[in-house]
Design an enzyme around this catalytic site. Sequence first.
Site, PDB file in Angstrom:
ATOM      1  N   ARG A 175       0.842  -1.198   0.000  1.00 24.38           N
ATOM      2  CA  ARG A 175       0.000   0.000   0.000  1.00 24.38           C
ATOM      3  C   ARG A 175       0.877   1.248   0.000  1.00 24.38           C
ATOM      4  NH1 ARG A 175      -3.325  -1.643   5.367  1.00 24.38           N
ATOM      5  NH2 ARG A 175      -4.394  -3.524   4.600  1.00 24.38           N
ATOM      6  N   HIS A 191       2.507  -3.227   5.328  1.00 23.97           N
ATOM      7  CA  HIS A 191       2.037  -3.061   3.951  1.00 23.97           C
ATOM      8  C   HIS A 191       2.770  -1.921   3.249  1.00 23.97           C
ATOM      9  CE1 HIS A 191      -1.370  -5.876   4.032  1.00 23.97           C
ATOM     10  NE2 HIS A 191      -1.603  -5.468   5.271  1.00 23.97           N
ATOM     11  N   ASP A 198      -2.399  -9.860   3.115  1.00 27.54           N
ATOM     12  CA  ASP A 198      -3.581 -10.254   3.866  1.00 27.54           C
ATOM     13  C   ASP A 198      -4.259 -11.386   3.109  1.00 27.54           C
ATOM     14  OD1 ASP A 198      -3.055  -8.298   5.692  1.00 27.54           O
ATOM     15  OD2 ASP A 198      -4.601  -6.907   4.994  1.00 27.54           O
ATOM     16  N   TYR A 226      -7.214 -10.956  17.005  1.00 27.04           N
ATOM     17  CA  TYR A 226      -6.471  -9.705  17.018  1.00 27.04           C
ATOM     18  C   TYR A 226      -7.404  -8.618  16.489  1.00 27.04           C
ATOM     19  CZ  TYR A 226      -2.564  -6.464  16.447  1.00 27.04           C
ATOM     20  OH  TYR A 226      -1.712  -5.385  16.559  1.00 27.04           O
ATOM     21  N   HIS A 229      -9.044  -8.068  12.722  1.00 32.33           N
ATOM     22  CA  HIS A 229      -8.544  -9.144  11.877  1.00 32.33           C
ATOM     23  C   HIS A 229      -9.461 -10.372  11.904  1.00 32.33           C
ATOM     24  CE1 HIS A 229      -4.978  -6.661  11.862  1.00 32.33           C
ATOM     25  NE2 HIS A 229      -4.425  -7.445  10.965  1.00 32.33           N
ATOM     26  N   ASP A 231     -11.669 -11.081   9.696  1.00 30.76           N
ATOM     27  CA  ASP A 231     -12.019 -11.534   8.349  1.00 30.76           C
ATOM     28  C   ASP A 231     -10.805 -11.817   7.471  1.00 30.76           C
ATOM     29  OD1 ASP A 231     -11.154  -8.944   8.043  1.00 30.76           O
ATOM     30  OD2 ASP A 231     -12.789  -8.329   6.709  1.00 30.76           O
ATOM     31  N   HIS A 232      -9.598 -11.808   8.053  1.00 27.92           N
ATOM     32  CA  HIS A 232      -8.410 -12.102   7.257  1.00 27.92           C
ATOM     33  C   HIS A 232      -7.242 -12.459   8.167  1.00 27.92           C
ATOM     34  CE1 HIS A 232      -7.613  -7.855   8.316  1.00 27.92           C
ATOM     35  NE2 HIS A 232      -6.323  -8.116   8.085  1.00 27.92           N
ATOM     36  N   HIS A 234      -3.218 -11.635   8.442  1.00 32.31           N
ATOM     37  CA  HIS A 234      -2.123 -10.789   7.981  1.00 32.31           C
ATOM     38  C   HIS A 234      -0.824 -11.559   8.203  1.00 32.31           C
ATOM     39  CE1 HIS A 234       0.369  -7.035   7.769  1.00 32.31           C
ATOM     40  NE2 HIS A 234       1.110  -7.727   8.626  1.00 32.31           N
TER      41      HIS A 234
END
Length: 249
Positions: A175, A191, A198, A226, A229, A231-232, A234
């Site tokens: 990013r 990122h 992710d 965490y 987090h 839904d994913h 990292h």
Amino acid sequence: MPPRTLRNALIRALTVLVMAAVGSTAAVVVGAAPAHADGCYTWTRNLSTGTSGEDVRQLQIRVAGWPGYGGFITIDGVFGQQTHDAVVRFQSAYGLGADGIAGAQTYSKIYSLQDDDCTPVHFAYSELNTCNSTWAGGNVSAATAKANALKVMWRLEALRHALGDQPIRVTSGFRSQACNAAVGGASDSQHLYGNSADLGAGSHTLCTMAKEARYHGFNGILGPGYPDHSDHVHADIRASRLWSASQCF
């Protein structure tokens, strides 16, 4: 018979005689022929403990996903014990002779796993950068961010293979500062360095990926449990370890 045809016939006949005379030994010699790369990189010598150079660094990038539980390989071009152990695990994972020496068989397997731009066959730069195709605007130069993303992808390739070669869905990678701010990312997010990916649920549950990632060179693993987090997962290659996924481990 034309001279070239006659020569080829003599070569074939001689090959048959040699194979008959030495049996399996001939097969070993033929199998040891130098492997040839795609358009990315070609190794020209065997590598083992004590060797160093750019060829070692290129090897380390590709086996850094096989350091074992909690392990992490520094990509420094020096073939030490960690690199040796990672080569052994890589060889074992792909059914090769696991002697810790990178030679023709190991290189052939690597060549089969990479595209001409050096990325592993199951991942692409476009997956690791949906924000800024120039790789600019982060906390490091564009070249460094892209190089870091390559290191992440080879670890993802190892993770994918360990999980049965089922697809892994990448939902975010590099990013720029603008993109990071837009999604509410931390000001020092990995990122911004191209160091992370992710992963969304798909072929595997989030916890399955978070647990297995501990074996494949990810110092940063943040998952369910965490904050933000759920839904994913990292996964990143930061210098020091931070594992936090209380719903998984």
